[in-house]
Scaffold this active site. Structure first.
Site, short mmCIF file in Angstrom:
data_model
loop_
_atom_site.label_atom_id
_atom_site.label_comp_id
_atom_site.label_asym_id
_atom_site.label_seq_id
_atom_site.Cartn_x
_atom_site.Cartn_y
_atom_site.Cartn_z
N SER A 1 -17.78 -24.13 16.48
CA SER A 1 -19.01 -23.34 16.46
C SER A 1 -18.65 -21.85 16.41
O SER A 1 -17.93 -21.43 15.51
CB SER A 1 -19.88 -23.68 17.68
OG SER A 1 -21.14 -23.05 17.59
N HIS B 1 -20.86 -25.52 13.20
CA HIS B 1 -22.24 -25.06 13.39
C HIS B 1 -22.50 -23.86 12.49
O HIS B 1 -22.07 -22.75 12.77
CB HIS B 1 -22.48 -24.65 14.85
CG HIS B 1 -22.46 -25.79 15.81
ND1 HIS B 1 -22.31 -25.63 17.17
CD2 HIS B 1 -22.56 -27.13 15.61
CE1 HIS B 1 -22.35 -26.81 17.76
NE2 HIS B 1 -22.48 -27.74 16.83
N ASP C 1 -21.79 -29.22 22.82
CA ASP C 1 -21.77 -30.16 21.70
C ASP C 1 -20.34 -30.60 21.39
O ASP C 1 -19.44 -29.77 21.26
CB ASP C 1 -22.40 -29.51 20.47
CG ASP C 1 -22.58 -30.49 19.32
OD1 ASP C 1 -22.79 -31.69 19.61
OD2 ASP C 1 -22.53 -30.06 18.16
#
Length: 336
Positions: free
Chosen positions: A157, A184, A277
């Site tokens: 991310s 992401h 996540d």
């Protein structure tokens, strides 16, 4: 298991009929040649599984799926000429309850039906899912672990693009593992990320296209705002569910699908990023025998996702960014 076939093409019906006939435990109970007929026959005699075409006259497979799942629900496997070509309709039908999708096997010369193995595997998986006895292995050829290439999957991310470049630049052009990445990033920037990475490293980098499989020496990146997932036949697709996931695409959703369907343990990596996540997915991978790696706090731009993985004891190793590629090469070499 009792099976119904819905397809408006006589040749396709015959190909499916021959596939079903290969397994004595499977019984073909009826054939419908469009969605209207399928809805009617399903109401009168609901089978355990329907092999549903997508493109048909009178009523297509999407509407037929919707009506059947409302009136006389049963397992539905979409079997159509081209899953990629009709991807939008496939996803719509899955939204109404269809379980999976596969291309229609081809009817060749003589009695041979090409592409039947994948369909038989999917039917067997659904049989187990709905509690029906699975057929003997002699009738159900499967993908052997030995035939699967080494696989590395990565979630990242905030700070991910540069971290990815640092790791992937250390893999040589003849690298024998496949790599799949969930970063992401909004879909409008995904292609730019793939192009940028492709310029930075020796290996080929592309966006993951629905229906493709991980291949040695190639790097695939999630390219839409839907979740990238692996299906039972080891192909990659995008799906909207689960809608309540904070990130789209979600690393957790992808990792969990791979843990389920890629039976040869590989390497799972969780890099810098905010939030949690990927931590639970990494733990599932470790429990499935995968070698799991989390980036350490010192080299992370944001020590969120790897920290969550460390707290869950999901990582076999916690490493600085610069050491991750060499750890992958060492692990792959030791397992050859």
């Amino acid at each position: 298991m009792r099976i119904g076939i819905v397809n408006d093409t006589v040749i396709a019906v015959e190909a499916l009929r021959r596939v079903v006939a290969k397994v004595p435990e499977y019984k073909l109970v009826w054939v419908a040649y469009d969605g209207v007929e399928a809805v009617s026959k399903c109401l009168a005699d609901t089978p355990d599984l329907i092999l549903m075409d997508i493109i048909m006259p009178s009523m297509d497979g999407v509407e037929a799926t919707r009506q059947i799942m409302t009136q006389s629900p049963c397992a539905i496997l979409l079997v159509t000429a081209s899953v990629n070509r009709y991807a939008a309709k496939v996803f719509e039908a899955m939204g109404y309850g269809a379980l999976d999708a596969i291309n229609t096997p081809a009817l060749g010369n003589g009695q041979q039906t090409e592409g039947s193995t994948g369909l038989l595997n999917k039917i067997a998986t659904i049989a187990r899912l709905i509690g029906k006895s699975s057929p003997p292995r002699s009738h159900q050829p499967d993908y052997y672990q030995e035939s699967l290439s080494p696989l590395i999957i990565i979630g990242s991310s905030t700070g991910g693009p540069q971290a990815l470049a640092t790791i992937l630049a250390q893999f040589p052009q003849d690298f024998h593992a496949a790599v799949v990445i969930v970063q992401h990033i909004d879909a409008q920037f995904a292609e730019g990320l793939a192009m940028w990475l492709d310029e930075q490293i020796p290996l080929s980098v592309q966006l993951a296209i629905p229906g493709t499989s991980p291949q040695p020496g190639k790097i695939l990146i999630a390219g839409t705002n839907h979740h990238l997932v692996m299906r039972s036949d080891r192909t990659l697709v995008y799906q909207q569910q689960p809608l309540d996931s904070f990130y789209h695409p979600s690393v957790d959703v992808f990792f969990k699908s791979v843990a389920t369907h890629w039976k040869k343990p590989g390497i799972g990596i969780l890099l810098t990023g905010m939030g949690r996540d990927g931590a639970q997915g990494l733990k599932l991978l470790r429990e499935a025998g995968w070698h799991t790696i989390a980036q350490d706090a010192k080299t992370c731009i944001v020590y969120g996702m790897p920290k969550a993985a460390a707290e869950l004891e999901a990582a076999v190793e916690i490493l600085p960014l610069e050491a991750i590629a060499s750890a992958c090469r060492r692990k792959l070499f030791s397992s050859k």
